[in-house]
Design an enzyme around this catalytic site. Structure first.
Site, mmCIF file in Angstrom:
data_model
loop_
_atom_site.group_PDB
_atom_site.id
_atom_site.type_symbol
_atom_site.label_atom_id
_atom_site.label_comp_id
_atom_site.label_asym_id
_atom_site.label_seq_id
_atom_site.Cartn_x
_atom_site.Cartn_y
_atom_site.Cartn_z
ATOM 1 N N GLU A 160 0.806 -1.226 0.000
ATOM 2 C CA GLU A 160 0.000 0.000 0.000
ATOM 3 C C GLU A 160 0.840 1.278 0.000
ATOM 4 O OE1 GLU A 160 -4.059 0.116 1.552
ATOM 5 O OE2 GLU A 160 -3.121 1.070 3.300
ATOM 6 N N LYS A 178 0.671 4.658 1.383
ATOM 7 C CA LYS A 178 -0.086 5.214 2.525
ATOM 8 C C LYS A 178 0.765 6.287 3.189
ATOM 9 C CE LYS A 178 -2.593 3.465 6.600
ATOM 10 N NZ LYS A 178 -2.883 2.284 7.450
ATOM 11 N N LYS A 229 -8.136 2.369 -3.041
ATOM 12 C CA LYS A 229 -8.589 2.190 -1.659
ATOM 13 C C LYS A 229 -9.140 3.537 -1.211
ATOM 14 C CE LYS A 229 -7.479 -1.044 1.820
ATOM 15 N NZ LYS A 229 -7.879 -0.485 3.090
ATOM 16 N N GLU A 245 -14.752 -5.561 1.818
ATOM 17 C CA GLU A 245 -14.101 -5.555 3.141
ATOM 18 C C GLU A 245 -15.106 -5.762 4.274
ATOM 19 O OE1 GLU A 245 -10.987 -2.617 3.957
ATOM 20 O OE2 GLU A 245 -12.209 -2.034 5.683
ATOM 21 N N ASN A 262 -10.769 -6.958 7.645
ATOM 22 C CA ASN A 262 -9.941 -5.892 8.203
ATOM 23 C C ASN A 262 -9.808 -6.105 9.707
ATOM 24 O OD1 ASN A 262 -8.530 -3.550 8.755
ATOM 25 N ND2 ASN A 262 -9.707 -2.327 7.292
ATOM 26 N N GLU A 282 -6.207 -7.833 6.200
ATOM 27 C CA GLU A 282 -5.923 -6.397 6.100
ATOM 28 C C GLU A 282 -5.640 -5.803 7.480
ATOM 29 O OE1 GLU A 282 -9.728 -5.822 3.174
ATOM 30 O OE2 GLU A 282 -8.850 -4.025 4.032
ATOM 31 N N SER A 283 -4.658 -4.938 7.514
ATOM 32 C CA SER A 283 -4.315 -4.095 8.678
ATOM 33 C C SER A 283 -3.598 -4.878 9.787
ATOM 34 C CB SER A 283 -5.540 -3.402 9.283
ATOM 35 O OG SER A 283 -6.123 -2.541 8.340
HETATM 36 O O1 LIG Z 1 -5.298 3.080 8.733
HETATM 37 C C1 LIG Z 1 -6.193 3.653 9.364
HETATM 38 O O2 LIG Z 1 -5.983 4.291 10.424
HETATM 39 C C2 LIG Z 1 -7.612 3.623 8.881
HETATM 40 C C3 LIG Z 1 -8.590 4.259 9.613
HETATM 41 C C4 LIG Z 1 -9.892 4.281 9.179
HETATM 42 C C5 LIG Z 1 -10.240 3.672 7.996
HETATM 43 C C6 LIG Z 1 -9.279 3.011 7.244
HETATM 44 C C7 LIG Z 1 -7.980 2.979 7.675
HETATM 45 N N1 LIG Z 1 -6.983 2.380 6.947
HETATM 46 C C8 LIG Z 1 -7.197 1.787 5.681
HETATM 47 C C9 LIG Z 1 -6.717 0.403 5.669
HETATM 48 O O3 LIG Z 1 -7.531 -0.478 5.537
HETATM 49 C C10 LIG Z 1 -5.255 0.153 5.846
HETATM 50 O O4 LIG Z 1 -4.546 1.194 5.260
HETATM 51 C C11 LIG Z 1 -4.746 -1.147 5.281
HETATM 52 O O5 LIG Z 1 -5.487 -2.228 5.716
HETATM 53 C C12 LIG Z 1 -3.272 -1.331 5.683
HETATM 54 O O6 LIG Z 1 -3.177 -1.335 7.084
HETATM 55 P P1 LIG Z 1 -1.748 -1.230 7.823
HETATM 56 O O7 LIG Z 1 -0.867 -2.285 7.228
HETATM 57 O O8 LIG Z 1 -2.046 -1.497 9.267
HETATM 58 O O9 LIG Z 1 -1.242 0.136 7.546
#
Ligand SMILES: O=C(O)c1ccccc1NCC(=O)[C@H](O)[C@H](O)COP(=O)(O)O
Length: 261
Positions: free
Chosen positions: A54, A56, A116, A165, A186, A216-217
């Site tokens: 990603e 980001k 996204k 998602e 997520n 995810e995340s």
């Molecule tokens: O990342 C956030 O804080 C967030 C908050 C609210 C809605 C969406 C959010 N993020 C989008 C995502 O789904 C993440 O960027 C993606 O899953 C990657 O997550 P990470 O590896 O933990 O950065």
């Protein structure tokens, strides 16, 4: 208003500004001149783990993460590391992204690209397709069943692969009812912003056979990737760990090599 409602409202207001300048008919004309989209599913279904890396810059949960002056260069590094797709956050207020970022990434890499964003209107899918996206995110929690079904169908009509998602058992059921083939779990609750990496393992068994599953995340290390794969993930979507890790090529490679193909 919860965080997700705020994000949806902001994305919608931004979209209305763009729609006032460029109507959907114009997007249809632009799309007609484009080549077909790339299908991410064969790589996602291949043995081992697929990685969506990603772009980001910042997030509601963490604030500023990385400057990313050249998103296309970052995406190219991800692709060199073996990324199977690139996720581009196109929301501007909390994530610092844009459709220009996506267009720049599209122009530089051959792997599929995910828009996204907080998509609640078909116009955003037309925009995604018009700037070169291959996939688009649909967040079940943001949509009624009828909206989810309609946006899912529109995405498919445009040649986009919808990443649907979920975060709860009920949302997994609703994703399946909508006919989703690519389902994300997520680990982050988009209202409290808390990440619980046990969410994926709890929900993965509820997904119908044949679904391609994305964790995810909160995927931070190769060990995390291995654990998600053991719990049923075909794909890991990784943002923060890659943009803050210092070496995106090696970062993606290490995540990918965590699971043998
Ligand atoms: O990342 C956030 O804080 C967030 C908050 C609210 C809605 C969406 C959010 N993020 C989008 C995502 O789904 C993440 O960027 C993606 O899953 C990657 O997550 P990470 O590896 O933990 O950065």
């Amino acid at each position: 208003m919860g965080v997700l409602d705020e994000l949806n409202a902001g994305a919608r207001a931004d979209m209305e500004e763009r729609r006032a300048l460029v109507g959907q008919d114009e997007l249809v004309r632009r799309i007609a001149a484009l080549p077909a989209t790339r299908d991410p599913l064969p790589a996602f279904r291949a043995p081992g783990i697929a990685i969506i890396a990603e772009v980001k810059r910042s997030s509601p949960s963490k604030g500023a993460l990385a400057e990313i002056a050249d998103p296309a260069a970052l995406a190219e590094a991800y692709a060199h590391g073996g990324a199977d797709a690139i996720s581009v956050l196109t929301e501007k207020h909390r994530f610092g992204g844009s459709l220009d970022d996506l267009a720049a990434v599209r122009a530089r890499v051959d792997v599929p690209v995910l828009r996204k964003d907080f998509i609640t209107d078909a116009y955003q899918l037309y925009e995604a397709r018009a700037v070169g996206a291959d996939l688009a995110l649909l967040i079940v929690a943001s949509l009624s069943d009828a909206e989810l079904a309609a946006l899912h169908a529109t995405a498919l009509d445009l040649g986009l692969t919808p990443l649907v998602e979920t975060h709860t058992a009920d949302e997994v059921r609703r994703a399946a009812d909508a006919g989703a083939v690519l389902v994300g779990v997520n680990n982050r609750n988009l209202n409290t912003l808390e990440v619980d990496i046990r969410t994926f393992a709890r929900l993965a068994p509820l997904v119908p056979e044949g679904t391609v599953l994305v964790a995810e995340s909160g995927v931070r290390t190769p060990e995390d990737v291995r654990a998600f794969a053991e719990a049923g993930a075909d794909v890991a979507l990784i943002g923060e760990a890659l943009v803050t890790g210092g070496d995106p090529v090696a970062g993606v490679r290490a995540m990918k090599e965590a699971v043998r193909g």
